[in-house]
Design a protein around this motif. Structure first.
Motif, PDB file in Angstrom:
ATOM      1  N   ARG A   1       0.834  -1.201   0.000  1.00 43.97           N
ATOM      2  CA  ARG A   1       0.000   0.000   0.000  1.00 43.97           C
ATOM      3  C   ARG A   1       0.873   1.257   0.000  1.00 43.97           C
ATOM      4  O   ARG A   1       0.536   2.252  -0.656  1.00 43.97           O
ATOM      5  N   LEU A   2       1.966   1.229   0.723  1.00 43.77           N
ATOM      6  CA  LEU A   2       2.882   2.372   0.728  1.00 43.77           C
ATOM      7  C   LEU A   2       3.452   2.611  -0.667  1.00 43.77           C
ATOM      8  O   LEU A   2       3.584   3.757  -1.108  1.00 43.77           O
ATOM      9  N   ALA A   3       3.791   1.533  -1.371  1.00 46.77           N
ATOM     10  CA  ALA A   3       4.335   1.674  -2.726  1.00 46.77           C
ATOM     11  C   ALA A   3       3.299   2.294  -3.657  1.00 46.77           C
ATOM     12  O   ALA A   3       3.633   3.156  -4.492  1.00 46.77           O
ATOM     13  N   GLU A   4       2.036   1.895  -3.521  1.00 48.50           N
ATOM     14  CA  GLU A   4       0.987   2.482  -4.351  1.00 48.50           C
ATOM     15  C   GLU A   4       0.801   3.969  -4.033  1.00 48.50           C
ATOM     16  O   GLU A   4       0.616   4.798  -4.941  1.00 48.50           O
ATOM     17  N   LEU A   5       0.868   4.306  -2.754  1.00 49.27           N
ATOM     18  CA  LEU A   5       0.710   5.704  -2.378  1.00 49.27           C
ATOM     19  C   LEU A   5       1.908   6.539  -2.836  1.00 49.27           C
ATOM     20  O   LEU A   5       1.745   7.677  -3.304  1.00 49.27           O
ATOM     21  N   HIS A   6       3.103   5.979  -2.734  1.00 50.60           N
ATOM     22  CA  HIS A   6       4.302   6.659  -3.243  1.00 50.60           C
ATOM     23  C   HIS A   6       4.170   6.939  -4.739  1.00 50.60           C
ATOM     24  O   HIS A   6       4.468   8.054  -5.202  1.00 50.60           O
ATOM     25  N   ASP A   7       3.716   5.959  -5.483  1.00 53.08           N
ATOM     26  CA  ASP A   7       3.555   6.138  -6.920  1.00 53.08           C
ATOM     27  C   ASP A   7       2.542   7.254  -7.212  1.00 53.08           C
ATOM     28  O   ASP A   7       2.759   8.092  -8.093  1.00 53.08           O
ATOM     29  N   PHE A   8       1.452   7.294  -6.441  1.00 49.87           N
ATOM     30  CA  PHE A   8       0.445   8.346  -6.622  1.00 49.87           C
ATOM     31  C   PHE A   8       1.049   9.725  -6.364  1.00 49.87           C
ATOM     32  O   PHE A   8       0.859  10.670  -7.149  1.00 49.87           O
TER      33      PHE A   8
END
Length: 266
Positions: A238-245
Motif C-alpha cells: 500500500r505504501l508503494a501504491e501511495l508513493h507512486d500516486f
C-alpha cells in the motif's frame, strides 16, 4: 512503478523509519507535510488560561512541548503521561518550571491528585478523558480546556491503507469516559453527565497534505492510532501504491478533525 520511482521509494521509506518518534514535536515534517491549524488558536487560549491560573494540570502531556511553550505558567504545575519514553522527556523539559510529571495509563481509574486540587485542567489531543475525574480534581469554578481529536480524523489515509470502514464498533466506554475520535455532541453529553457545565464548543476539519512517502511512514509510526499495528513490512504494498500516486499526481490530501471544548465545575 518505474525503476527510478522504486529506488526513491526505498530511500524515502528508510528515511521515514529512521526518524525518532519520542516526544510530540512535529518540526521534522517541515517541507514534507502540512496541516492547517484550527481557527481558535489553542496555544493562545492556553496561554491566557495559564496566565490566570494558580494550579494547573496538563493531562497526557506527551513530551511536555506544548506546556513548556506557554509564556507564563502557574506556581503549581503537574502533568500526566503514559508512554515511558515521553515521561522522561517531559520531566526534563518541564523541570525548570517546577512541574510534577506523573507516569500513568491514559485510561487509569483515577487521577493521582486530591479533590479540588487545580483551578485549570488542560489537554491537547487526549486519548481518553475521564470527565468525572476532571470534575473531581477541579476546584469549584475551575476550568477544563482541551483540543480533542474528532471522529473520522485522517480517515482518507486510514482507509487508503486499511480499506473502507476498517474499525469495528468500539466497546462500551466506562461511565463518564470518552476516547479520541468521539463526536463533539458525544463529549458534551458525557461531560455534562459528569457534572460539568460546557461553556464553549468549536469544531473544524483541517486540510493535511503529505508530500512524500517518508512523511507518511513517520506519521503512521508517530500517530499510532491512524493505522493500529502499522509496520512498513505489513503495509509495503500500500505504501508503494501511495508513493507512486504522490510522485505522479502530487500530495496526498487528508483531513484532521478537531474540536475545542471548554467546561467548568459549578
Amino acid at each position: 512503478m518505474s525503476p527510478d520511482i522504486a529506488a526513491r521509494f526505498d530511500e524515502l521509506v528508510a528515511e521515514g523509519e529512521a526518524v525518532p518518534t519520542e516526544g510530540w514535536d512535529f518540526s521534522w515534517f517541515a517541507g514534507r507535510a502540512t496541516e492547517e491549524r484550527p481557527a481558535w488558536g489553542y496555544s493562545s487560549l492556553l496561554a491566557d488560561r495559564m496566565r490566570a491560573a494558580e494550579a494547573a494540570l496538563d493531562m497526557q502531556t506527551g513530551g511536555g512541548e506544548v506546556l513548556a511553550a506557554v509564556p507564563v505558567l502557574p506556581p503549581v504545575l503537574a502533568a500526566t503521561e503514559s508512554w515511558p519514553p515521553n515521561v522522561g522527556i517531559a520531566r526534563r523539559k518541564l523541570a525548570p518550571f517546577g512541574a510534577t510529571v506523573v507516569a500513568m495509563e491514559d485510561d487509569a481509574a483515577d487521577l493521582p491528585f486530591p479533590d479540588g486540587h487545580f483551578d485549570l485542567v488542560v489537554s491537547r489531543h487526549p486519548v481518553v478523558t475521564r470527565w468525572d475525574e476532571v470534575r473531581r480534581v477541579l476546584r469549584p469554578g475551575g476550568t477544563y480546556l482541551a483540543q480533542h481529536v474528532g471522529a473520522g480524523s485522517v480517515r482518507e489515509l486510514t482507509e487508503f491503507m486499511m480499506g473502507p470502514n476498517p474499525f469495528p464498533p468500539p466497546p462500551p466506554a466506562r461511565p463518564f469516559t470518552t476516547r479520541s475520535g468521539a463526536t463533539p455532541t458525544g463529549a458534551v453529553a458525557v461531560a455534562e453527565s459528569a457534572g460539568l457545565v460546557v461553556v464553549d464548543v468549536r469544531q473544524q476539519a483541517l486540510r493535511m497534505e503529505f508530500h512524500d512517502i517518508a512523511a507518511v511512514v513517520h506519521f503512521l509510526r508517530k500517530v499510532i492510532w491512524t493505522v493500529p499495528g502499522f509496520t512498513v513490512d505489513a503495509y509495503r504494498e500500500r505504501l508503494a501504491e501511495l508513493h507512486d500516486f504522490i510522485e505522479r499526481h502530487g500530495p496526498f490530501v487528508a483531513h484532521a478533525q478537531r474540536f475545542l471544548i471548554e467546561a467548568r465545575r459549578p
